[in-house]
Design a protein around this motif. Structure first.
Motif, PDB file in Angstrom:
ATOM      1  N   ILE A  65      -2.634   0.217 -14.449  1.00  0.00           N
ATOM      2  CA  ILE A  65      -2.698  -0.571 -15.695  1.00  0.00           C
ATOM      3  C   ILE A  65      -1.732   0.004 -16.727  1.00  0.00           C
ATOM      4  O   ILE A  65      -1.003  -0.749 -17.388  1.00  0.00           O
ATOM      5  N   THR A  66      -1.694   1.322 -16.861  1.00  0.00           N
ATOM      6  CA  THR A  66      -0.758   1.953 -17.786  1.00  0.00           C
ATOM      7  C   THR A  66       0.678   1.639 -17.402  1.00  0.00           C
ATOM      8  O   THR A  66       1.522   1.360 -18.263  1.00  0.00           O
ATOM      9  N   GLY A  67       0.985   1.656 -16.099  1.00  0.00           N
ATOM     10  CA  GLY A  67       2.326   1.323 -15.623  1.00  0.00           C
ATOM     11  C   GLY A  67       2.701  -0.115 -15.907  1.00  0.00           C
ATOM     12  O   GLY A  67       3.839  -0.410 -16.288  1.00  0.00           O
ATOM     13  N   ILE A  68       1.759  -1.034 -15.743  1.00  0.00           N
ATOM     14  CA  ILE A  68       2.022  -2.452 -16.018  1.00  0.00           C
ATOM     15  C   ILE A  68       2.297  -2.648 -17.500  1.00  0.00           C
ATOM     16  O   ILE A  68       3.257  -3.328 -17.885  1.00  0.00           O
ATOM     17  N   VAL A  69       1.469  -2.040 -18.339  1.00  0.00           N
ATOM     18  CA  VAL A  69       1.627  -2.176 -19.792  1.00  0.00           C
ATOM     19  C   VAL A  69       2.947  -1.570 -20.258  1.00  0.00           C
ATOM     20  O   VAL A  69       3.622  -2.123 -21.132  1.00  0.00           O
ATOM     21  N   PHE A 122       3.380   5.487  -5.895  1.00  0.00           N
ATOM     22  CA  PHE A 122       3.245   5.343  -7.346  1.00  0.00           C
ATOM     23  C   PHE A 122       2.080   6.191  -7.859  1.00  0.00           C
ATOM     24  O   PHE A 122       2.173   6.815  -8.915  1.00  0.00           O
ATOM     25  N   ALA A 123       0.980   6.252  -7.095  1.00  0.00           N
ATOM     26  CA  ALA A 123      -0.204   7.004  -7.525  1.00  0.00           C
ATOM     27  C   ALA A 123       0.024   8.510  -7.482  1.00  0.00           C
ATOM     28  O   ALA A 123      -0.672   9.254  -8.170  1.00  0.00           O
ATOM     29  N   PRO A 167       8.702  -0.880 -13.201  1.00  0.00           N
ATOM     30  CA  PRO A 167       9.031  -1.830 -12.132  1.00  0.00           C
ATOM     31  C   PRO A 167       8.171  -1.610 -10.882  1.00  0.00           C
ATOM     32  O   PRO A 167       7.857  -2.566 -10.183  1.00  0.00           O
ATOM     33  N   TRP A 168       7.773  -0.363 -10.609  1.00  0.00           N
ATOM     34  CA  TRP A 168       6.933  -0.106  -9.439  1.00  0.00           C
ATOM     35  C   TRP A 168       5.556  -0.722  -9.621  1.00  0.00           C
ATOM     36  O   TRP A 168       4.994  -1.272  -8.667  1.00  0.00           O
ATOM     37  N   ALA A 169       5.016  -0.646 -10.812  1.00  0.00           N
ATOM     38  CA  ALA A 169       3.717  -1.261 -11.080  1.00  0.00           C
ATOM     39  C   ALA A 169       3.806  -2.778 -10.956  1.00  0.00           C
ATOM     40  O   ALA A 169       2.885  -3.421 -10.454  1.00  0.00           O
ATOM     41  N   ALA A 170       4.927  -3.352 -11.389  1.00  0.00           N
ATOM     42  CA  ALA A 170       5.124  -4.799 -11.265  1.00  0.00           C
ATOM     43  C   ALA A 170       5.192  -5.215  -9.797  1.00  0.00           C
ATOM     44  O   ALA A 170       4.612  -6.231  -9.397  1.00  0.00           O
ATOM     45  N   PRO A 208       0.809  -1.226   0.000  1.00  0.00           N
ATOM     46  CA  PRO A 208       0.000   0.000   0.000  1.00  0.00           C
ATOM     47  C   PRO A 208       0.845   1.279   0.000  1.00  0.00           C
ATOM     48  O   PRO A 208       0.459   2.274  -0.618  1.00  0.00           O
ATOM     49  N   VAL A 209       1.993   1.246   0.659  1.00  0.00           N
ATOM     50  CA  VAL A 209       2.880   2.416   0.661  1.00  0.00           C
ATOM     51  C   VAL A 209       3.423   2.662  -0.742  1.00  0.00           C
ATOM     52  O   VAL A 209       3.409   3.792  -1.243  1.00  0.00           O
ATOM     53  N   VAL A 210       3.892   1.601  -1.397  1.00  0.00           N
ATOM     54  CA  VAL A 210       4.404   1.725  -2.768  1.00  0.00           C
ATOM     55  C   VAL A 210       3.276   2.169  -3.703  1.00  0.00           C
ATOM     56  O   VAL A 210       3.484   3.019  -4.573  1.00  0.00           O
TER      57      VAL A 210
END
Length: 106
Positions: free
Chosen positions: A70-74, A55-56, A78-81, A49-51
């Motif tokens: 979702i945009t970060g994963i696509v 990230f948000a 690395p933070w989204a992962a 939750p902190v990360v």
């Protein structure tokens, strides 16, 4: 300054999931049930939750937290992962915890 965000009911569900997961993790630690997986889960319950929050903070205006993730994963962030792995492990841990609870209390 108004930003787009997810509905309140979804945040309530999310924080309830985090709180219940933390409580169940602590109970499992005290009962010494699956210590390795429980310690890993405790780390994810605290860190993810902190990360996610950090990230948000960098999301573009008009984007919800979910869309930003979702945009970060696509895009291969690395933070989204890390966020995806953290929440996936928590769900896995709940499945494992629930399965064992039902199996031993039947």
């Amino acid at each position: 300054m108004a930003h787009e965000t997810l509905p309140d009911w979804l945040w309530l569900l999310f924080y309830s999931f985090i709180g219940l997961t933390l409580l169940a993790t602590i109970i499992n630690l005290l009962k010494k049930v699956h210590i390795k997986a429980t310690i890993i889960n405790l780390a994810f319950v605290i860190a993810t939750p902190v990360v996610s929050f950090m990230f948000a903070l960098g999301r573009p205006k008009g984007n919800t937290e979910w869309n930003h993730l979702i945009t970060g994963i696509v895009s291969g962030s690395p933070w989204a992962a890390i966020i995806l792995i953290g929440y996936s492990f928590m769900l896995y841990w709940w499945f494992r915890f629930s399965f064992l609870f039902v199996r031993f209390n039947s």
